[in-house]
Design a protein around this motif. Structure first.
Motif, short mmCIF file in Angstrom:
data_model
loop_
_atom_site.label_atom_id
_atom_site.label_comp_id
_atom_site.label_asym_id
_atom_site.label_seq_id
_atom_site.Cartn_x
_atom_site.Cartn_y
_atom_site.Cartn_z
N ASP A 1 0.82 -1.31 0.00
CA ASP A 1 0.02 -0.12 0.01
C ASP A 1 0.89 1.28 0.01
N ASP B 1 1.18 4.03 -2.90
CA ASP B 1 0.81 5.51 -2.65
C ASP B 1 1.95 6.31 -3.16
N GLU C 1 1.63 8.94 -6.14
CA GLU C 1 1.84 10.77 -5.68
C GLU C 1 3.04 11.27 -6.57
N ARG D 1 -2.81 2.31 -9.53
CA ARG D 1 -4.00 2.18 -8.77
C ARG D 1 -5.13 1.67 -9.76
#
Length: 357
Positions: free
Chosen positions: A223, A227, A231, A312
């Motif tokens: 995770d 992330d 980002e 994602r």
């Protein structure tokens, strides 16, 4: 080079092994006198490496093997005793007490220094037919320059602004000498450097993110990984390329951190996400076949090296399985890497497809 016996030994013993790994470029650590990373004379080779003719042969042989050649360039200038600093003491920044540093002491903002180090780059590009440089510690001078003779507005400009201007000059010489392939890798992690470099480091990926796998459960680790990458993709200037190294001459060996299977998983990650993977010499020991297979997949699927990375876009019903969707034109690939310590069975789905593995 010193372990192998210099330029000629490296050409004969090391270069022929590299195409089998699937690499297409080599980065050579510093070759100038008193190196590594302690430049004494930029225009002389370190003792024991060989002469100009042997270095030209090494680069020419690499090109015959379809390998591009980057040489390390160390612009911080070594020590006050270095040839260039004795000849031009004005190159050295001055501390508030009037003293000089013993290391990393040149003023990156000084126009005379920018011209000097750009000329060094031009010398190696034109005389040895290089394809570019990895530029060491190029984000800026170590400290402000408090000399009363600086030809710019304030002492602190020696730092970040000096680094950007110096890199711009080095890159211009590289592009002038090699307009088609000339490139520079900046040893810095800053989106600002994207304007003056072709590739830059991702220290966070190597030293923080990947190593967190050693003390995190696989689910939270994946995770955090997704992330971070998503980002980064959304926040950085388009076209920014990161060096996704998992070990280097500045780190401990990755196999010691992750084990053999872990090294293969973490290298596959570096090769199949957005960016440029690197094999540090010796990393392939015991893992050459696996690393070559990972590189073969990257080479045969151009979306893995040049396509958009969507971190994602793929749903997986099992924690700890890293996924991303790579797209280039009408081509697409789904990257799947299991970071659990055991085998799992997972259902994957993404826009336009699904699969059970």
């Amino acid at each position: 080079f010193k372990d192998l016996g210099g330029f000629s030994a490296a050409m004969e013993k090391l270069l022929p092994t590299l195409p089998r790994l699937g690499v297409n470029a080599i980065w050579i650590l510093p070759v100038e006198s008193r190196s590594p990373y302690w430049p004494f004379d930029y225009y002389q080779f370190a003792e024991g490496l060989g002469d100009a003719a042997q270095y030209r042969q090494l680069v020419a042989k690499a090109h015959e093997l379809n390998l591009r050649v980057w040489q390390d360039l160390v612009p911080h200038g070594g020590s006050p005793k270095a040839v260039h600093n004795r000849a031009h003491p004005e190159f050295m920044l001055v501390r508030e007490d009037g003293s000089h540093l013993d290391y990393w002491l040149n003023d990156f903002k000084l126009p005379a220094w920018q011209h000097y180090i750009a000329d060094v780059a031009a010398h190696y590009m034109t005389n040895y037919d290089l394809d570019g440089f990895r530029v060491d510690a190029c984000g800026g001078s170590r400290e402000p320059n408090w000399s009363t003779n600086i030809p710019y507005a304030r002492a602190s400009l020696a730092m970040m602004q000096g680094g950007l201007e110096m890199m711009n000059g080095i890159r211009a010489e590289v592009r002038r000498a090699n307009p088609r392939h000339g490139a520079v890798l900046a040893e810095v992690e800053s989106a600002r450097q994207a304007a003056v470099s072709d590739v830059q480091y991702d220290f966070t990926f190597c030293y923080t993110l990947c190593r967190s796998w050693n003390h995190m459960e696989a689910g939270p680790f994946v995770d955090a990984l997704q992330d971070y990458l998503e980002e980064q993709r959304l926040s950085e200037p388009r076209g920014t390329v990161r060096l996704r190294h998992v070990e280097s001459h500045d780190s401990l060996r990755a196999q010691g951190w992750y084990g053999m299977q872990g090294l293969r998983a973490i290298y596959a990650l570096s090769a199949w996400i957005d960016g440029m993977p690197m094999i540090y010499q010796g990393m392939e020991a015991g893992d050459a076949f696996a690393l070559a297979e990972i590189n073969r997949v990257r080479r045969e699927r151009p979306e893995l090296s040049r396509g958009e990375a969507l971190y994602r876009a793929v749903h997986c019903d099992v924690p700890g399985v890293f996924t991303c969707l790579r797209k280039l034109g009408d081509r697409s690939s789904v990257v799947v890497i299991n970071f659990n310590r055991e085998s799992v069975r997972a259902n994957l789905g993404w826009p336009g497809g699904k699969v059970t593995l």
